[in-house]
Design a protein around this motif. Structure first.
Motif, mmCIF file in Angstrom:
data_model
loop_
_atom_site.group_PDB
_atom_site.id
_atom_site.type_symbol
_atom_site.label_atom_id
_atom_site.label_comp_id
_atom_site.label_asym_id
_atom_site.label_seq_id
_atom_site.Cartn_x
_atom_site.Cartn_y
_atom_site.Cartn_z
ATOM 1 N N PHE A 76 0.827 -1.205 0.000
ATOM 2 C CA PHE A 76 0.000 0.000 0.000
ATOM 3 C C PHE A 76 0.868 1.264 0.000
ATOM 4 C CE2 PHE A 76 -3.136 -2.823 2.476
ATOM 5 C CZ PHE A 76 -3.686 -3.305 1.288
ATOM 6 N N CYS A 79 2.073 1.821 -3.433
ATOM 7 C CA CYS A 79 1.032 2.459 -4.256
ATOM 8 C C CYS A 79 0.905 3.942 -3.933
ATOM 9 C CB CYS A 79 -0.303 1.754 -4.043
ATOM 10 S SG CYS A 79 -0.364 0.090 -4.725
ATOM 11 N N PHE A 134 -5.611 5.072 -0.393
ATOM 12 C CA PHE A 134 -4.567 4.238 0.196
ATOM 13 C C PHE A 134 -4.233 4.664 1.625
ATOM 14 C CE2 PHE A 134 -3.448 3.165 -4.300
ATOM 15 C CZ PHE A 134 -3.682 1.803 -4.180
ATOM 16 N N ILE A 165 -5.867 -3.162 -4.190
ATOM 17 C CA ILE A 165 -5.027 -2.251 -4.976
ATOM 18 C C ILE A 165 -5.602 -2.052 -6.375
ATOM 19 C CG2 ILE A 165 -2.774 -2.018 -6.093
ATOM 20 C CD1 ILE A 165 -1.560 -3.358 -3.608
#
Length: 315
Positions: A76, A79, A134, A165
């Motif tokens: 995460f 991302c 996120f 995701i």
């Protein structure tokens, strides 16, 4: 940018969006220190954008390289770094083209500039939505880690993390494309509502999480240090994400306040004065992408060590 857009005004002479479309009350000189929008040099935007891109690229490379960082939380965070890279890419590309146009090196038709403007706006909007998403997911992940530690690996599996995701990126991309296609006040309202909803969710979750964590800390205060270390590690991760969240609010807050004022008081002297400093709010947004990788490295010894290895490898 050459086409008015409520989402992402570009810096410099081509800025014909939020900052320049809104009127500045020239009679209100006693309140506002400037009659014209504040302009930040394009070179500064270009420098910050390039720096942010390199920093976040290193974070992504470090997470990919180190198998110890192959966990849902770091996926995460990876991302989140990619979201920051989208801000950097759009800023660098757009500023670079603007510099070429300003110096007469490149001549572009208005239709081409409009298409490029839409692409950059979509990248920024997608980055904003994915970043907030996120941050919320990481907060939920920390909550599960702290209070459901024994069941964490059954709850947050690799497959579920990948599904989350993919879903976040898909929804962010589709939503941003729709927002740009239907450029209107409703878009600003949707972004503001989304921002406030995510803020309320994250803040409520963190307040509840730290309150329960304090109770747990009192219960285990008599235990040995080794027994309390997993709890400490999880709380350290929560504190790291709290810092990230605070930096996000500081950097993006003025931008969202700008959007809120457009909806509530677009012609009020106080609001128009605030609008004139829009370029400074853009600088803060880019600074968020610059600061985040520093927080990752400062709070995680494993990531810091891997970052050094990646840097020395390229060196």
């Amino acid at each position: 940018m050459t086409v008015p857009s409520p989402l992402w005004p570009a810096p410099g002479s081509l800025n014909a969006t939020l900052a320049s479309d809104l009127p500045i009350n020239v009679t209100n000189k006693t309140f506002c220190s400037t009659d014209w929008p504040v302009v930040i040099p394009n070179e500064l935007f270009l420098t910050l954008g390039a720096l942010s891109f390199l920093e976040n690229l290193l974070v992504v490379a470090a997470i990919v390289k180190n198998r110890n960082l192959h966990s849902p939380m770091y996926y995460f965070i990876c991302c989140l770094a990619v979201s920051d890279m989208l801000v950097s890419i759009s800023n660098v590309v757009e500023t670079f083209f603007m510099l070429l146009i300003d110096h007469g090196v490149l001549v572009v038709r208005s239709s081409t500039m409009q298409q490029m403007d839409n692409v950059m706006d979509m990248l920024i909007c997608s980055s904003l939505m994915s970043s907030l998403s996120f941050l919320s997911i990481i907060a939920i992940d920390r909550y599960i880690t702290i209070f459901y530690a024994l069941r964490y690996h059954n709850i947050m599996t690799f497959q579920r993390a990948m599904m989350i995701i993919v879903a976040v990126w898909l929804v962010s991309s589709v939503s941003s494309a729709i927002f740009i296609a239907y450029d209107s006040t409703a878009v600003i309202l949707c972004l503001v509502v989304f921002f406030l909803s995510m803020v309320i969710l994250i803040m409520a979750l963190y307040i509840y999480m730290f309150a329960l964590a304090r109770q747990h800390a009192r219960r285990i205060s008599s235990m040995q240090r080794k027994q309390s270390s997993p709890q400490f590690t999880s709380m350290k991760g929560a504190i790291t994400l709290t810092i990230l969240l605070g930096v996000f609010f500081v950097c993006w807050g003025p931008f969202f306040l700008h959007l809120i004022l457009i909806l509530t008081c677009p012609t009020h002297p106080t609001c128009t004065c605030y609008f004139s400093y829009f370029s400074l709010y853009l600088i803060l947004v880019i600074c968020n992408s610059v600061v985040d990788p520093i927080i990752y490295a400062f709070r995680s010894q494993e990531l810091r060590r891997t970052l050094k290895e990646v840097v020395f490898c390229f060196w």
